[in-house]
Design a protein around this motif. Structure first.
Motif, PDB file in Angstrom:
ATOM      1  N   THR A  68       0.815  -1.065  -0.115  1.00 28.18           N
ATOM      2  CA  THR A  68      -0.071  -0.083  -0.032  1.00 28.18           C
ATOM      3  C   THR A  68       0.811   1.321   0.067  1.00 28.18           C
ATOM      4  O   THR A  68       1.970   1.254   0.391  1.00 28.18           O
ATOM      5  CB  THR A  68      -0.894  -0.108   1.241  1.00 28.18           C
ATOM      6  OG1 THR A  68      -0.208   0.000   2.302  1.00 28.18           O
ATOM      7  CG2 THR A  68      -1.839  -1.081   1.288  1.00 28.18           C
ATOM      8  N   GLY A  69       0.298   2.309  -0.408  1.00 29.18           N
ATOM      9  CA  GLY A  69       1.108   3.759  -0.626  1.00 29.18           C
ATOM     10  C   GLY A  69       2.198   3.357  -1.543  1.00 29.18           C
ATOM     11  O   GLY A  69       3.222   3.884  -1.474  1.00 29.18           O
ATOM     12  N   ALA A  70       1.935   2.640  -2.570  1.00 30.43           N
ATOM     13  CA  ALA A  70       2.677   2.215  -3.769  1.00 30.43           C
ATOM     14  C   ALA A  70       3.297   3.197  -4.701  1.00 30.43           C
ATOM     15  O   ALA A  70       4.202   2.839  -5.493  1.00 30.43           O
ATOM     16  CB  ALA A  70       2.392   0.778  -4.446  1.00 30.43           C
ATOM     17  N   ALA A  71       2.694   4.169  -4.736  1.00 25.88           N
ATOM     18  CA  ALA A  71       2.887   5.058  -5.993  1.00 25.88           C
ATOM     19  C   ALA A  71       4.009   5.867  -6.032  1.00 25.88           C
ATOM     20  O   ALA A  71       4.599   6.489  -6.902  1.00 25.88           O
ATOM     21  CB  ALA A  71       1.673   6.149  -6.082  1.00 25.88           C
ATOM     22  N   ARG A  72       4.545   6.165  -4.866  1.00 27.66           N
ATOM     23  CA  ARG A  72       5.879   6.858  -4.526  1.00 27.66           C
ATOM     24  C   ARG A  72       6.549   6.523  -3.208  1.00 27.66           C
ATOM     25  O   ARG A  72       6.264   5.550  -2.340  1.00 27.66           O
ATOM     26  CB  ARG A  72       5.532   8.435  -4.300  1.00 27.66           C
ATOM     27  CG  ARG A  72       4.539   8.817  -3.333  1.00 27.66           C
ATOM     28  CD  ARG A  72       3.971  10.106  -3.000  1.00 27.66           C
ATOM     29  NE  ARG A  72       3.393  10.472  -4.312  1.00 27.66           N
ATOM     30  CZ  ARG A  72       2.100  10.562  -4.476  1.00 27.66           C
ATOM     31  NH1 ARG A  72       1.323   9.878  -3.693  1.00 27.66           N
ATOM     32  NH2 ARG A  72       1.541  11.116  -5.639  1.00 27.66           N
ATOM     33  N   GLY A  73       7.607   7.118  -3.008  1.00 27.96           N
ATOM     34  CA  GLY A  73       8.384   6.801  -1.595  1.00 27.96           C
ATOM     35  C   GLY A  73       8.918   5.839  -1.469  1.00 27.96           C
ATOM     36  O   GLY A  73       9.252   4.723  -2.143  1.00 27.96           O
ATOM     37  N   ILE A  74       8.802   5.178  -0.071  1.00 31.24           N
ATOM     38  CA  ILE A  74       9.029   3.859   0.534  1.00 31.24           C
ATOM     39  C   ILE A  74       8.280   2.865  -0.215  1.00 31.24           C
ATOM     40  O   ILE A  74       8.997   1.712  -0.460  1.00 31.24           O
ATOM     41  CB  ILE A  74       8.954   3.960   2.019  1.00 31.24           C
ATOM     42  CG1 ILE A  74       9.911   4.799   2.685  1.00 31.24           C
ATOM     43  CG2 ILE A  74       9.200   2.576   2.503  1.00 31.24           C
ATOM     44  CD1 ILE A  74       9.649   5.020   4.138  1.00 31.24           C
ATOM     45  N   GLY A  75       6.922   3.082  -0.626  1.00 38.18           N
ATOM     46  CA  GLY A  75       6.057   1.943  -0.936  1.00 38.18           C
ATOM     47  C   GLY A  75       6.704   1.563  -2.459  1.00 38.18           C
ATOM     48  O   GLY A  75       6.770   0.611  -2.775  1.00 38.18           O
ATOM     49  N   LEU A  76       7.088   2.524  -3.141  1.00 37.21           N
ATOM     50  CA  LEU A  76       7.437   2.282  -4.611  1.00 37.21           C
ATOM     51  C   LEU A  76       8.938   1.606  -4.489  1.00 37.21           C
ATOM     52  O   LEU A  76       9.082   0.845  -5.288  1.00 37.21           O
ATOM     53  CB  LEU A  76       7.636   3.688  -5.399  1.00 37.21           C
ATOM     54  CG  LEU A  76       7.845   3.509  -6.812  1.00 37.21           C
ATOM     55  CD1 LEU A  76       7.091   2.682  -7.561  1.00 37.21           C
ATOM     56  CD2 LEU A  76       8.073   5.048  -7.505  1.00 37.21           C
ATOM     57  N   ALA A  77       9.640   2.226  -3.507  1.00 37.55           N
ATOM     58  CA  ALA A  77      11.010   1.432  -3.606  1.00 37.55           C
ATOM     59  C   ALA A  77      10.827   0.151  -3.085  1.00 37.55           C
ATOM     60  O   ALA A  77      11.507  -0.788  -3.730  1.00 37.55           O
ATOM     61  CB  ALA A  77      11.848   2.163  -2.470  1.00 37.55           C
ATOM     62  N   THR A  78       9.879  -0.242  -2.292  1.00 35.76           N
ATOM     63  CA  THR A  78       9.622  -1.605  -1.870  1.00 35.76           C
ATOM     64  C   THR A  78       9.133  -2.434  -2.934  1.00 35.76           C
ATOM     65  O   THR A  78       9.403  -3.623  -3.191  1.00 35.76           O
ATOM     66  CB  THR A  78       8.578  -1.615  -0.641  1.00 35.76           C
ATOM     67  OG1 THR A  78       9.232  -0.831   0.531  1.00 35.76           O
ATOM     68  CG2 THR A  78       8.330  -2.920  -0.105  1.00 35.76           C
ATOM     69  N   THR A  79       8.357  -1.964  -3.755  1.00 36.29           N
ATOM     70  CA  THR A  79       7.858  -2.476  -4.867  1.00 36.29           C
ATOM     71  C   THR A  79       8.797  -2.866  -5.677  1.00 36.29           C
ATOM     72  O   THR A  79       8.883  -4.125  -6.249  1.00 36.29           O
ATOM     73  CB  THR A  79       6.808  -1.668  -5.623  1.00 36.29           C
ATOM     74  OG1 THR A  79       5.468  -1.550  -4.718  1.00 36.29           O
ATOM     75  CG2 THR A  79       6.270  -2.273  -6.910  1.00 36.29           C
ATOM     76  N   LYS A  80       9.699  -2.127  -5.983  1.00 38.55           N
ATOM     77  CA  LYS A  80      10.827  -2.519  -6.973  1.00 38.55           C
ATOM     78  C   LYS A  80      11.736  -3.445  -6.407  1.00 38.55           C
ATOM     79  O   LYS A  80      12.328  -4.220  -7.328  1.00 38.55           O
ATOM     80  CB  LYS A  80      11.689  -1.179  -7.286  1.00 38.55           C
ATOM     81  CG  LYS A  80      10.953   0.106  -8.142  1.00 38.55           C
ATOM     82  CD  LYS A  80      11.633   1.080  -8.401  1.00 38.55           C
ATOM     83  CE  LYS A  80      10.736   2.119  -9.225  1.00 38.55           C
ATOM     84  NZ  LYS A  80      11.638   3.631  -9.376  1.00 38.55           N
ATOM     85  N   LEU A  81      12.106  -3.413  -5.192  1.00 30.61           N
ATOM     86  CA  LEU A  81      12.836  -4.550  -4.798  1.00 30.61           C
ATOM     87  C   LEU A  81      12.099  -5.816  -4.409  1.00 30.61           C
ATOM     88  O   LEU A  81      12.887  -6.736  -4.994  1.00 30.61           O
ATOM     89  CB  LEU A  81      13.204  -4.053  -3.302  1.00 30.61           C
ATOM     90  CG  LEU A  81      14.484  -4.819  -2.415  1.00 30.61           C
ATOM     91  CD1 LEU A  81      15.625  -4.788  -3.285  1.00 30.61           C
ATOM     92  CD2 LEU A  81      14.714  -4.314  -1.206  1.00 30.61           C
ATOM     93  N   PHE A  82      10.945  -5.698  -4.325  1.00 33.08           N
ATOM     94  CA  PHE A  82      10.049  -6.878  -4.535  1.00 33.08           C
ATOM     95  C   PHE A  82      10.231  -7.849  -6.058  1.00 33.08           C
ATOM     96  O   PHE A  82      10.593  -8.964  -6.022  1.00 33.08           O
ATOM     97  CB  PHE A  82       8.657  -6.930  -4.208  1.00 33.08           C
ATOM     98  CG  PHE A  82       8.259  -6.900  -2.692  1.00 33.08           C
ATOM     99  CD1 PHE A  82       8.554  -8.415  -2.238  1.00 33.08           C
ATOM    100  CD2 PHE A  82       7.801  -5.920  -2.034  1.00 33.08           C
ATOM    101  CE1 PHE A  82       8.323  -8.536  -0.920  1.00 33.08           C
ATOM    102  CE2 PHE A  82       7.299  -6.348  -0.663  1.00 33.08           C
ATOM    103  CZ  PHE A  82       7.706  -7.484  -0.081  1.00 33.08           C
TER     104      PHE A  82
END
Length: 253
Positions: free
Chosen positions: A9-23
């Protein structure tokens, strides 16, 4: 489907987007959840193996619809990262109930609703929940009556989840970031504030979104298979300070 799936959640930017890319780099497919439709689709459009879902995590009906859509797009959920949050800083006497509820409904209610909706899927995979709190949930600070209280509640909710969901093999942990170099921090932290933070943090710098994401993904992975109910402060040592003067650092007496 044998590929692991993470919901962020909160995946559009910031920590959420960085986490998405790492997954994604670790071989997961990712359901990207955010209420900012334009930012979400812009971010998702630059990635592969993602499924964006517009959802305000503070609304039960939207969370239920999100869970149904994720179940339709994937046949499993292995990790849930409850990262969506809002910040509203100000003096305690200026926080009326509207401001209080605005923070609580996203930062706390959203974590509860998302977890409740996806626990049935996490049971099937013996998956992991990682909730994002804040160093403000571990130590009090001025101007954060609603924000800090919401994050402290998330830390306890994480322990509650670990205690009750462990019998199904579900692990629940929490990450409490300290000051992070996000676009929001760059916009609202004056040079004086940044200098003060640097003095108070033993590592003498802000963290990066990538550094927080590394901890999140680790806690979701098999490498943390016996870790549950824990809060990891990824804060450069900020939470360990509180006594002594920065000017004395490095002095012999």
């Amino acid at each position: 489907m044998t590929r692991k799936v993470a919901v962020v959640t909160g995946a559009a930017r910031g920590i959420g987007l960085a986490t998405t890319k790492l997954f994604l780099a670790d071989g997961y497919a990712v359901a990207m959840i955010d209420r900012d439709a334009d930012a979400l689709h812009d971010a998702a459009g630059q990635l592969q193996d993602v499924h964006p879902v517009v959802c305000d995590v503070s609304h039960p009906d939207q969370v239920d619809a999100m869970a149904a859509e994720v179940a339709g797009a994937f046949d499993r959920v292995d990790a849930l990262v409850n990262n969506a949050g809002v910040a509203d800083f100000g003096p305690i006497q200026e926080h009326d109930f509207t401001r209080w509820r605005r923070v609580m409904e996203t930062n706390l209610d959203g974590v509860f609703l998302m977890s409740q909706a996806l626990v049935p899927h996490l049971r099937e995979t013996r998956g992991a929940i990682v909730n994002i709190a804040s160093i403000s949930g571990l130590r009090a600070s001025t101007l954060r009556v609603a924000y800090g209280t919401s994050k402290a509640a998330v830390i306890h909710l994480t322990k509650q989840q670990a205690a009750e969901l462990g019998e199904w093999g579900i692990r629940a942990n929490c990450v409490a970031p300290g000051p992070v170099d996000t676009k929001l921090a760059l916009a609202v932290h004056s040079p004086e504030i940044r200098a003060a933070y640097h003095d108070a943090i033993p590592l003498n710098r802000y963290g990066s979104e990538q550094e927080i994401a590394e901890v999140i993904v680790f806690l979701c992975s098999g490498r943390a298979s016996y870790v549950t109910g824990q809060t990891v402060a990824s804060d450069g040592g900020f939470g360990s300070t509180g006594i002594g003067l920065p000017a004395l650092r490095g002095q012999t007496a």
